[in-house]
Design a protein around this motif. Sequence first.
Motif, PDB file in Angstrom:
ATOM      1  N   UNK A   1       8.387 -24.076  -5.610  1.00 14.65           N
ATOM      2  CA  UNK A   1       7.327 -23.169  -6.069  1.00 14.65           C
ATOM      3  C   UNK A   1       7.550 -22.762  -7.530  1.00 14.65           C
ATOM      4  N   UNK A   2       6.489 -22.821  -8.304  1.00 12.28           N
ATOM      5  CA  UNK A   2       6.561 -22.501  -9.730  1.00 12.28           C
ATOM      6  C   UNK A   2       5.576 -21.379 -10.017  1.00 12.28           C
ATOM      7  N   UNK A   3       6.042 -20.384 -10.768  1.00 14.56           N
ATOM      8  CA  UNK A   3       5.117 -19.346 -11.206  1.00 14.56           C
ATOM      9  C   UNK A   3       4.980 -19.434 -12.717  1.00 14.56           C
ATOM     10  N   UNK A   4       3.905 -18.887 -13.222  1.00 12.07           N
ATOM     11  CA  UNK A   4       3.668 -18.952 -14.666  1.00 12.07           C
ATOM     12  C   UNK A   4       4.720 -18.177 -15.445  1.00 12.07           C
ATOM     13  N   UNK A   5       5.354 -17.209 -14.798  1.00 12.33           N
ATOM     14  CA  UNK A   5       6.356 -16.391 -15.479  1.00 12.33           C
ATOM     15  C   UNK A   5       7.711 -17.072 -15.564  1.00 12.33           C
ATOM     16  N   UNK A   6       7.917 -18.142 -14.787  1.00 11.29           N
ATOM     17  CA  UNK A   6       9.199 -18.850 -14.816  1.00 11.29           C
ATOM     18  C   UNK A   6       9.458 -19.444 -16.190  1.00 11.29           C
ATOM     19  N   UNK A   7      10.626 -19.146 -16.716  1.00 14.98           N
ATOM     20  CA  UNK A   7      11.035 -19.727 -17.995  1.00 14.98           C
ATOM     21  C   UNK A   7      11.726 -21.061 -17.719  1.00 14.98           C
ATOM     22  N   UNK A   8      11.950 -21.838 -18.763  1.00 10.05           N
ATOM     23  CA  UNK A   8      12.539 -23.162 -18.613  1.00 10.05           C
ATOM     24  C   UNK A   8      13.908 -23.075 -17.933  1.00 10.05           C
ATOM     25  N   UNK A   9      14.700 -22.041 -18.254  1.00 14.23           N
ATOM     26  CA  UNK A   9      16.019 -21.887 -17.648  1.00 14.23           C
ATOM     27  C   UNK A   9      15.898 -21.656 -16.144  1.00 14.23           C
ATOM     28  N   UNK A  10      14.930 -20.848 -15.754  1.00 14.04           N
ATOM     29  CA  UNK A  10      14.706 -20.560 -14.337  1.00 14.04           C
ATOM     30  C   UNK A  10      14.307 -21.820 -13.587  1.00 14.04           C
ATOM     31  N   UNK A  11      13.417 -22.605 -14.190  1.00  6.99           N
ATOM     32  CA  UNK A  11      12.993 -23.849 -13.552  1.00  6.99           C
ATOM     33  C   UNK A  11      14.165 -24.815 -13.415  1.00  6.99           C
ATOM     34  N   UNK A  12      14.989 -24.910 -14.460  1.00  9.81           N
ATOM     35  CA  UNK A  12      16.156 -25.792 -14.384  1.00  9.81           C
ATOM     36  C   UNK A  12      17.084 -25.359 -13.253  1.00  9.81           C
ATOM     37  N   UNK A  13      17.309 -24.034 -13.148  1.00  6.54           N
ATOM     38  CA  UNK A  13      18.166 -23.518 -12.072  1.00  6.54           C
ATOM     39  C   UNK A  13      17.601 -23.862 -10.697  1.00  6.54           C
ATOM     40  N   UNK A  14      16.295 -23.738 -10.538  1.00 13.17           N
ATOM     41  CA  UNK A  14      15.660 -24.066  -9.259  1.00 13.17           C
ATOM     42  C   UNK A  14      15.813 -25.549  -8.942  1.00 13.17           C
ATOM     43  N   UNK A  15      15.637 -26.405  -9.961  1.00  7.99           N
ATOM     44  CA  UNK A  15      15.773 -27.848  -9.763  1.00  7.99           C
ATOM     45  C   UNK A  15      17.212 -28.189  -9.381  1.00  7.99           C
ATOM     46  N   UNK A  16      18.174 -27.604 -10.074  1.00  6.50           N
ATOM     47  CA  UNK A  16      19.585 -27.865  -9.784  1.00  6.50           C
ATOM     48  C   UNK A  16      19.926 -27.405  -8.376  1.00  6.50           C
ATOM     49  N   UNK A  17      19.450 -26.245  -7.988  1.00  2.00           N
ATOM     50  CA  UNK A  17      19.734 -25.728  -6.654  1.00  2.00           C
ATOM     51  C   UNK A  17      19.107 -26.614  -5.572  1.00  2.00           C
ATOM     52  N   UNK A  18      17.940 -27.169  -5.863  1.00  2.00           N
ATOM     53  CA  UNK A  18      17.258 -28.018  -4.880  1.00  2.00           C
ATOM     54  C   UNK A  18      17.898 -29.393  -4.763  1.00  2.00           C
ATOM     55  N   UNK A  19      18.665 -29.804  -5.757  1.00  2.07           N
ATOM     56  CA  UNK A  19      19.269 -31.138  -5.717  1.00  2.07           C
ATOM     57  C   UNK A  19      20.781 -31.021  -5.495  1.00  2.07           C
ATOM     58  N   UNK A  20      21.531 -30.733  -6.533  1.00  2.48           N
ATOM     59  CA  UNK A  20      22.988 -30.660  -6.456  1.00  2.48           C
ATOM     60  C   UNK A  20      23.431 -29.477  -5.594  1.00  2.48           C
ATOM     61  N   UNK A  21      22.828 -28.337  -5.809  1.00  5.15           N
ATOM     62  CA  UNK A  21      23.242 -27.116  -5.107  1.00  5.15           C
ATOM     63  C   UNK A  21      23.167 -27.249  -3.601  1.00  5.15           C
ATOM     64  N   UNK A  22      22.114 -27.858  -3.109  1.00  4.38           N
ATOM     65  CA  UNK A  22      21.953 -28.018  -1.662  1.00  4.38           C
ATOM     66  C   UNK A  22      23.074 -28.887  -1.087  1.00  4.38           C
ATOM     67  N   UNK A  23      23.404 -29.968  -1.788  1.00  5.21           N
ATOM     68  CA  UNK A  23      24.456 -30.863  -1.310  1.00  5.21           C
ATOM     69  C   UNK A  23      25.822 -30.189  -1.367  1.00  5.21           C
ATOM     70  N   UNK A  24      26.125 -29.530  -2.480  1.00 10.74           N
ATOM     71  CA  UNK A  24      27.419 -28.858  -2.646  1.00 10.74           C
ATOM     72  C   UNK A  24      27.574 -27.761  -1.599  1.00 10.74           C
ATOM     73  N   UNK A  25      26.543 -26.992  -1.382  1.00 12.01           N
ATOM     74  CA  UNK A  25      26.578 -25.914  -0.394  1.00 12.01           C
ATOM     75  C   UNK A  25      26.805 -26.488   1.011  1.00 12.01           C
ATOM     76  N   UNK A  26      26.134 -27.569   1.317  1.00 16.85           N
ATOM     77  CA  UNK A  26      26.290 -28.211   2.624  1.00 16.85           C
ATOM     78  C   UNK A  26      27.724 -28.705   2.818  1.00 16.85           C
ATOM     79  N   UNK A  27      28.291 -29.294   1.769  1.00 14.63           N
ATOM     80  CA  UNK A  27      29.681 -29.771   1.865  1.00 14.63           C
ATOM     81  C   UNK A  27      30.648 -28.608   2.059  1.00 14.63           C
ATOM     82  N   UNK A  28      30.406 -27.503   1.384  1.00 13.13           N
ATOM     83  CA  UNK A  28      31.278 -26.334   1.510  1.00 13.13           C
ATOM     84  C   UNK A  28      31.199 -25.763   2.925  1.00 13.13           C
TER      85      UNK A  28
END
Length: 132
Positions: free
Chosen positions: A99-126
């Motif tokens: 989900x993207x809102x107009x108020x999201x800054x580029x840093x916020x979007x990057x964090x969301x993308x990272x969490x949806x890709x790498x973060x999900x896998x790392x969290x699952x492994x932990x």
Amino acid sequence: MISQRLQFSGALRRLVDAVERLSEDDFSKLGDESFNIEIRLTRKRNKEDSSTPTQDADLANVIEKLTAFPNREEAQQFLDANFSTRKSVEPIARKLDIPISKQDKVETLRDKVIEATVGARVRSQAIRGGKV
């Protein structure tokens, strides 16, 4: 002469359509002489042209690269180096159904993308007690 009339009548129809799309407040301003009426022409964007198979393949490759990074920091460096603007990160986020809102800054979007890709896998492994 007939083609000019047809062209003019088509333009008038489009103008009437634009007036019908005005809000009630804007419509009431039409009769107020203290307001100017300006006409602005803009090119329509064709939604079918916005996403091409090549772009989809490129996005899939980027997402595959992001998922392959061993940690969030390396994924962050990759995004910082290659996707510096909000406009460049948005298609990735949309492809991931983030989900993207107009108020999201580029840093916020990057964090969301990272969490949806790498973060999900790392969290699952932990959680599984695996190697992080």
